[in-house]
Design an enzyme around this catalytic site. Sequence first.
Site, PDB file in Angstrom:
ATOM      1  N   SER A  22     -11.343   0.441   3.794  1.00  0.00           N
ATOM      2  CA  SER A  22     -11.095   1.271   2.615  1.00  0.00           C
ATOM      3  C   SER A  22     -11.808   0.698   1.403  1.00  0.00           C
ATOM      4  O   SER A  22     -12.055  -0.508   1.320  1.00  0.00           O
ATOM      5  CB  SER A  22      -9.591   1.369   2.342  1.00  0.00           C
ATOM      6  OG  SER A  22      -9.013   0.082   2.210  1.00  0.00           O
TER       7      SER A  22
ATOM      8  N   GLN B 144      -4.576  -8.646   5.715  1.00  0.00           N
ATOM      9  CA  GLN B 144      -4.878  -7.324   6.236  1.00  0.00           C
ATOM     10  C   GLN B 144      -6.149  -7.346   7.080  1.00  0.00           C
ATOM     11  O   GLN B 144      -6.268  -6.594   8.061  1.00  0.00           O
ATOM     12  CB  GLN B 144      -5.012  -6.335   5.082  1.00  0.00           C
ATOM     13  CG  GLN B 144      -6.060  -6.720   4.055  1.00  0.00           C
ATOM     14  CD  GLN B 144      -6.190  -5.671   2.967  1.00  0.00           C
ATOM     15  OE1 GLN B 144      -6.084  -4.487   3.222  1.00  0.00           O
ATOM     16  NE2 GLN B 144      -6.428  -6.102   1.744  1.00  0.00           N
TER      17      GLN B 144
ATOM     18  N   CYS C 205      -0.029   2.199   6.655  1.00  0.00           N
ATOM     19  CA  CYS C 205       0.312   0.800   6.914  1.00  0.00           C
ATOM     20  C   CYS C 205       0.529   0.083   5.588  1.00  0.00           C
ATOM     21  O   CYS C 205      -0.046   0.448   4.560  1.00  0.00           O
ATOM     22  CB  CYS C 205      -0.781   0.123   7.721  1.00  0.00           C
ATOM     23  SG  CYS C 205      -2.426   0.190   6.973  1.00  0.00           S
TER      24      CYS C 205
ATOM     25  N   CYS D  16       0.809  -1.213   0.000  1.00  0.00           N
ATOM     26  CA  CYS D  16       0.000   0.000   0.000  1.00  0.00           C
ATOM     27  C   CYS D  16       0.846   1.268   0.000  1.00  0.00           C
ATOM     28  O   CYS D  16       0.372   2.332  -0.400  1.00  0.00           O
ATOM     29  CB  CYS D  16      -0.932   0.017   1.199  1.00  0.00           C
ATOM     30  SG  CYS D  16      -2.172  -1.292   1.175  1.00  0.00           S
TER      31      CYS D  16
ATOM     32  N   ARG E  41     -19.980   8.541   0.268  1.00  0.00           N
ATOM     33  CA  ARG E  41     -21.409   8.188   0.270  1.00  0.00           C
ATOM     34  C   ARG E  41     -22.191   9.263   1.025  1.00  0.00           C
ATOM     35  O   ARG E  41     -22.116   9.365   2.253  1.00  0.00           O
ATOM     36  CB  ARG E  41     -21.615   6.824   0.910  1.00  0.00           C
ATOM     37  CG  ARG E  41     -20.951   5.691   0.118  1.00  0.00           C
ATOM     38  CD  ARG E  41     -21.342   4.332   0.675  1.00  0.00           C
ATOM     39  NE  ARG E  41     -20.834   3.256  -0.145  1.00  0.00           N
ATOM     40  CZ  ARG E  41     -19.692   2.599   0.083  1.00  0.00           C
ATOM     41  NH1 ARG E  41     -18.949   2.936   1.121  1.00  0.00           N
ATOM     42  NH2 ARG E  41     -19.306   1.626  -0.710  1.00  0.00           N
TER      43      ARG E  41
ATOM     44  N   HIS F 262      -9.025   3.662  -2.028  1.00  0.00           N
ATOM     45  CA  HIS F 262      -7.627   3.266  -1.839  1.00  0.00           C
ATOM     46  C   HIS F 262      -7.115   2.510  -3.061  1.00  0.00           C
ATOM     47  O   HIS F 262      -7.022   1.286  -3.053  1.00  0.00           O
ATOM     48  CB  HIS F 262      -7.537   2.396  -0.576  1.00  0.00           C
ATOM     49  CG  HIS F 262      -6.179   1.896  -0.237  1.00  0.00           C
ATOM     50  ND1 HIS F 262      -5.014   2.455  -0.721  1.00  0.00           N
ATOM     51  CD2 HIS F 262      -5.791   0.866   0.568  1.00  0.00           C
ATOM     52  CE1 HIS F 262      -3.976   1.795  -0.234  1.00  0.00           C
ATOM     53  NE2 HIS F 262      -4.415   0.823   0.540  1.00  0.00           N
TER      54      HIS F 262
ATOM     55  N   GLY G 116       1.710  -3.952   3.653  1.00  0.00           N
ATOM     56  CA  GLY G 116       1.891  -5.389   3.774  1.00  0.00           C
ATOM     57  C   GLY G 116       3.269  -5.722   4.289  1.00  0.00           C
ATOM     58  O   GLY G 116       4.250  -5.040   4.008  1.00  0.00           O
TER      59      GLY G 116
END
Length: 384
Positions: free
Chosen positions: A239, A158, A370, A89, A213, A340, A372
């Site tokens: 996300s 995750q 954060c 990420c 939203r 994301h 992986g």
Amino acid sequence: MAEAYIVDAVRSPVGRRGGGLSGVHPADLGAHVLRALMDRTGVDPAAVEDVIFGCVDAIGPQAGDIARTCWLAAGLPEHVPGVTVDRQCGSSQQAVHFAAQAVLSGTADLVVAGGVQNMSQIPIASAMTAAAQFGFTEGPFAGSEGWRARYGDVEVSQFAGAEQIAREWDISREQMEEFAYRSHRRAVAAIDGGLFTKEIAPLGGVSADEGPRRDTSLEKMAGLRTLVDGGRLTAAVSSQISDGSAALLIASEQAVRDHGLTPRARIHHLSARGEDPVRMLSAPIPATRHALARTGMTIDRIDAVEINEAFASVVLAWLRDIGADPDRVNPHGGAIALGHPLGATGARLMTTLLHHLERTGGRYGLQTMCEGGGQANVTIIERL
């Protein structure tokens, strides 16, 4: 002392899965922000020395060194090379780090950093599942004697990491839903207030982020099923799967002089740290502590923070341990609302952070996320 400057930063809108950007080839998605960056800065593209792009799941249309392909698809000079980075990420935040490090080391003067990801076309974790045809039907750690000896056979994902954080920090479902609702409200307010307009280069009729939203509510969130039985997380506090791209121009003092550029920010600090790869998503906490210690700063000197909202539990745990002012953190919402696009998010966050500092007159901005493998990058920029 050498300096690395951010001359400009631009991003595409973030499209939702199956939305307005879903049919755009990843090379064209990345090419779009590269052309916009060159146009906005007025720099001679032939003077760029490298293009560093983040991308995760680099298979199919995202394979073959997508950084290079994006540059060529943009119609830009063939002699400029490109390289693709995968720090999960944090890939495009790491791209910014590599670009800044090249400039700081004196080995380059003008480097483009950014990222691209079309998750509608290449679903998350495709690079792992693609190996099933070769007999690898489990995750990348399965079969490794060294990994098993060190970490056992526990689930590494995750989702499991986010649940573990919620349990260990005792973050309730209700707290996460309140955070997610606030993310949507902030993002909608930013869109309606035109706060993202300057940083976005519209593409294919899409001019605004598609994820937020307007009709969501705490009541709707409360009605969703948890991702696992007995868990605390739902899709509402996670996300969104998205498509997007972003790019920044990083320059040395020499390049600023030679090309008549006006830098907008200075890279004040960059670092990366790792910790428990099973819990995976809590590394922004020690990474932020490390960055603040290295710079001699305290969190109250940071005017704005962009921390990726991979899951609400990640940010809430970070807030609790670091003691940051929640009003300064993701002031215009985060990935729960805005999406994301994995390989592009780091550069998208940096673009938003830079523009926010300029609007508000803030001096220092901190970005972390954060990643992986239990990793996290931290970048601190100083607005000029």
